[in-house]
Design a protein around this motif. Structure first.
Motif, PDB file in Angstrom:
ATOM      1  N   ILE A 107      57.308  76.030  84.640  1.00  0.00           N
ATOM      2  CA  ILE A 107      57.325  75.144  82.963  1.00  0.00           C
ATOM      3  C   ILE A 107      57.467  74.036  83.226  1.00  0.00           C
ATOM      4  CG2 ILE A 107      57.758  75.444  80.936  1.00  0.00           C
ATOM      5  CD1 ILE A 107      56.348  77.671  82.352  1.00  0.00           C
ATOM      6  N   ALA A 108      56.694  72.702  83.469  1.00  0.00           N
ATOM      7  CA  ALA A 108      57.114  71.256  84.152  1.00  0.00           C
ATOM      8  C   ALA A 108      57.399  70.800  82.611  1.00  0.00           C
ATOM      9  CB  ALA A 108      55.485  70.769  84.364  1.00  0.00           C
ATOM     10  N   ASP A 109      56.574  71.747  81.630  1.00  0.00           N
ATOM     11  CA  ASP A 109      57.173  70.638  80.400  1.00  0.00           C
ATOM     12  C   ASP A 109      57.569  71.477  78.742  1.00  0.00           C
ATOM     13  OD1 ASP A 109      57.241  68.143  78.505  1.00  0.00           O
ATOM     14  OD2 ASP A 109      56.008  67.212  79.016  1.00  0.00           O
ATOM     15  N   SER A 110      57.994  71.194  77.990  1.00  0.00           N
ATOM     16  CA  SER A 110      57.317  72.178  76.834  1.00  0.00           C
ATOM     17  C   SER A 110      57.946  71.256  75.509  1.00  0.00           C
ATOM     18  CB  SER A 110      58.648  73.313  77.180  1.00  0.00           C
ATOM     19  OG  SER A 110      59.258  73.732  75.536  1.00  0.00           O
ATOM     20  N   PHE A 111      56.986  71.657  74.526  1.00  0.00           N
ATOM     21  CA  PHE A 111      56.895  71.338  73.251  1.00  0.00           C
ATOM     22  C   PHE A 111      57.203  72.066  72.072  1.00  0.00           C
ATOM     23  CE2 PHE A 111      54.537  68.411  76.694  1.00  0.00           C
ATOM     24  CZ  PHE A 111      55.491  67.694  76.793  1.00  0.00           C
ATOM     25  N   ALA A 112      58.230  71.729  71.273  1.00  0.00           N
ATOM     26  CA  ALA A 112      58.802  72.911  70.902  1.00  0.00           C
ATOM     27  C   ALA A 112      59.069  72.265  69.253  1.00  0.00           C
ATOM     28  CB  ALA A 112      60.435  73.940  71.112  1.00  0.00           C
ATOM     29  N   ASN A 113      57.875  72.097  68.522  1.00  0.00           N
ATOM     30  CA  ASN A 113      57.873  71.908  67.204  1.00  0.00           C
ATOM     31  C   ASN A 113      58.011  72.514  65.747  1.00  0.00           C
ATOM     32  OD1 ASN A 113      55.571  71.181  67.684  1.00  0.00           O
ATOM     33  ND2 ASN A 113      55.783  69.393  67.451  1.00  0.00           N
ATOM     34  N   GLY A 114      58.052  73.234  64.479  1.00  0.00           N
ATOM     35  CA  GLY A 114      57.280  73.416  63.566  1.00  0.00           C
ATOM     36  C   GLY A 114      57.577  74.884  64.152  1.00  0.00           C
ATOM     37  N   GLY A 115      56.887  75.701  64.130  1.00  0.00           N
ATOM     38  CA  GLY A 115      56.699  77.657  64.103  1.00  0.00           C
ATOM     39  C   GLY A 115      56.782  77.847  65.927  1.00  0.00           C
ATOM     40  N   CYS A 116      55.887  76.930  66.895  1.00  0.00           N
ATOM     41  CA  CYS A 116      55.503  76.475  67.845  1.00  0.00           C
ATOM     42  C   CYS A 116      55.652  76.243  69.199  1.00  0.00           C
ATOM     43  CB  CYS A 116      53.567  75.701  68.130  1.00  0.00           C
ATOM     44  SG  CYS A 116      52.969  76.347  66.730  1.00  0.00           S
ATOM     45  N   CYS A 117      55.571  76.929  69.688  1.00  0.00           N
ATOM     46  CA  CYS A 117      55.945  76.146  71.508  1.00  0.00           C
ATOM     47  C   CYS A 117      54.907  75.813  73.239  1.00  0.00           C
ATOM     48  CB  CYS A 117      57.257  76.562  71.899  1.00  0.00           C
ATOM     49  SG  CYS A 117      57.459  75.580  73.874  1.00  0.00           S
ATOM     50  N   ALA A 118      54.734  74.692  72.793  1.00  0.00           N
ATOM     51  CA  ALA A 118      53.425  74.386  73.773  1.00  0.00           C
ATOM     52  C   ALA A 118      53.975  74.198  75.149  1.00  0.00           C
ATOM     53  CB  ALA A 118      52.261  73.460  73.627  1.00  0.00           C
ATOM     54  N   ASN A 119      53.836  74.915  76.481  1.00  0.00           N
ATOM     55  CA  ASN A 119      54.415  74.981  77.766  1.00  0.00           C
ATOM     56  C   ASN A 119      53.288  74.483  78.463  1.00  0.00           C
ATOM     57  OD1 ASN A 119      57.931  75.679  76.950  1.00  0.00           O
ATOM     58  ND2 ASN A 119      56.420  77.667  77.208  1.00  0.00           N
ATOM     59  N   VAL A 120      53.378  73.787  79.268  1.00  0.00           N
ATOM     60  CA  VAL A 120      52.564  73.294  80.176  1.00  0.00           C
ATOM     61  C   VAL A 120      53.087  73.769  81.666  1.00  0.00           C
ATOM     62  CG1 VAL A 120      52.199  71.303  81.432  1.00  0.00           C
ATOM     63  CG2 VAL A 120      52.085  71.006  79.493  1.00  0.00           C
ATOM     64  N   ALA A 121      51.768  75.054  82.151  1.00  0.00           N
ATOM     65  CA  ALA A 121      52.736  75.751  83.409  1.00  0.00           C
ATOM     66  C   ALA A 121      51.899  75.817  84.330  1.00  0.00           C
ATOM     67  CB  ALA A 121      52.890  76.865  82.404  1.00  0.00           C
ATOM     68  N   THR A 122      52.387  76.524  85.215  1.00  0.00           N
ATOM     69  CA  THR A 122      52.000  76.866  86.870  1.00  0.00           C
ATOM     70  C   THR A 122      52.486  78.924  86.465  1.00  0.00           C
ATOM     71  OG1 THR A 122      51.555  75.043  87.556  1.00  0.00           O
ATOM     72  CG2 THR A 122      50.960  77.347  88.752  1.00  0.00           C
ATOM     73  N   ILE A 123      51.155  78.878  87.067  1.00  0.00           N
ATOM     74  CA  ILE A 123      51.449  81.124  87.014  1.00  0.00           C
ATOM     75  C   ILE A 123      50.811  80.613  88.354  1.00  0.00           C
ATOM     76  CG2 ILE A 123      51.402  82.854  85.762  1.00  0.00           C
ATOM     77  CD1 ILE A 123      50.703  81.946  83.307  1.00  0.00           C
ATOM     78  N   THR A 124      52.085  81.164  89.098  1.00  0.00           N
ATOM     79  CA  THR A 124      51.104  81.752  90.185  1.00  0.00           C
ATOM     80  C   THR A 124      51.226  83.107  90.271  1.00  0.00           C
ATOM     81  OG1 THR A 124      52.526  80.443  91.846  1.00  0.00           O
ATOM     82  CG2 THR A 124      51.632  81.693  92.523  1.00  0.00           C
ATOM     83  N   THR A 125      49.760  84.284  90.261  1.00  0.00           N
ATOM     84  CA  THR A 125      50.834  85.677  90.928  1.00  0.00           C
ATOM     85  C   THR A 125      50.353  86.194  91.836  1.00  0.00           C
ATOM     86  OG1 THR A 125      47.901  85.599  89.699  1.00  0.00           O
ATOM     87  CG2 THR A 125      48.899  85.593  88.300  1.00  0.00           C
ATOM     88  N   THR A 126      50.622  86.880  92.371  1.00  0.00           N
ATOM     89  CA  THR A 126      50.030  87.755  93.560  1.00  0.00           C
ATOM     90  C   THR A 126      49.912  89.250  93.230  1.00  0.00           C
ATOM     91  OG1 THR A 126      52.477  87.185  94.632  1.00  0.00           O
ATOM     92  CG2 THR A 126      51.478  88.309  95.672  1.00  0.00           C
ATOM     93  N   MET A 127      48.592  89.790  94.349  1.00  0.00           N
ATOM     94  CA  MET A 127      48.560  90.924  93.910  1.00  0.00           C
ATOM     95  C   MET A 127      49.144  92.494  95.023  1.00  0.00           C
ATOM     96  SD  MET A 127      46.694  90.083  91.802  1.00  0.00           S
ATOM     97  CE  MET A 127      45.747  91.600  90.734  1.00  0.00           C
ATOM     98  N   ALA A 128      48.704  93.185  94.785  1.00  0.00           N
ATOM     99  CA  ALA A 128      49.256  93.762  95.855  1.00  0.00           C
ATOM    100  C   ALA A 128      48.889  94.055  96.766  1.00  0.00           C
ATOM    101  CB  ALA A 128      49.098  95.705  95.228  1.00  0.00           C
ATOM    102  N   ASP A 129      47.707  93.068  97.426  1.00  0.00           N
ATOM    103  CA  ASP A 129      47.790  93.222  98.475  1.00  0.00           C
ATOM    104  C   ASP A 129      47.725  91.647  99.288  1.00  0.00           C
ATOM    105  OD1 ASP A 129      45.599  91.189  97.255  1.00  0.00           O
ATOM    106  OD2 ASP A 129      44.247  91.842  97.975  1.00  0.00           O
ATOM    107  N   GLY A 130      49.064  91.586  98.080  1.00  0.00           N
ATOM    108  CA  GLY A 130      49.426  90.698  99.097  1.00  0.00           C
ATOM    109  C   GLY A 130      48.438  89.125  98.538  1.00  0.00           C
ATOM    110  N   SER A 131      47.516  88.530  98.223  1.00  0.00           N
ATOM    111  CA  SER A 131      46.948  87.708  98.006  1.00  0.00           C
ATOM    112  C   SER A 131      47.319  87.072  96.419  1.00  0.00           C
ATOM    113  CB  SER A 131      45.209  87.621  97.665  1.00  0.00           C
ATOM    114  OG  SER A 131      44.792  88.540  96.954  1.00  0.00           O
TER     115      SER A 131
END
Length: 145
Positions: free
Chosen positions: A84-108
């Motif tokens: 999570i590089a940045d996070s903006f929380a206001n009202g009932g919301c939160c917007a997160n600027v993110a990078t998600i790295t996923t790894t599959m069973a084969d390692g990819s």
């Protein structure tokens, strides 16, 4: 590999707490815990709009549909790293600027640059999770072991 790296503001906020709890449940592979974070009629759009994950672009509404989304997609991923590089929380919301790295069973791996918007109700339950990312961009990052 599994981790949440929080390089963003982290002041307490109900939607930010829900976001972190969601990521923690996903990393742990805990579907039931994840589903309990959502209001009964919650909507998950991941990604927002039509994609191979949701051809209609209508999202997944309610626990049954959100659970089916988990079973079809989330459960097929062997590992997650949320940065999570940045996070903006206001009202009932939160917007997160993110990078998600996923790894599959084969390692990819695949890297998803995105903005994750969580909206919660008065009880802190997620009423909406809108993940803004571009599947073609993410697919272009796939690396094989």
């Amino acid at each position: 590999m599994d981790a949440i790296i929080w390089d963003a503001p982290d002041a307490d906020h109900p939607a930010r707490r829900a976001a972190r709890a969601s990521m923690t449940a996903v990393i742990g592979g805990r579907k039931d815990e994840w589903l309990r974070l959502f209001a009964p009629d919650a909507l998950v759009e991941d990604p927002v709009g039509p994609s191979f994950l949701d051809p209609s672009g209508n999202g997944h509404r309610g626990h049954d549909a959100i659970g089916a989304f988990w079973d079809t997609f989330v459960s097929t991923i062997a590992g997650f790293r949320f940065t999570i590089a940045d996070s903006f929380a206001n009202g009932g919301c939160c917007a997160n600027v993110a990078t998600i790295t996923t790894t599959m069973a084969d390692g990819s791996t695949m890297t998803i640059d995105c903005v994750l918007i969580y909206t919660v109700d008065e009880a802190g339950l997620i009423t909406s999770l809108r993940a803004h990312w571009e599947p073609d961009r993410a697919m272009a990052t796939i690396t094989k072991p």
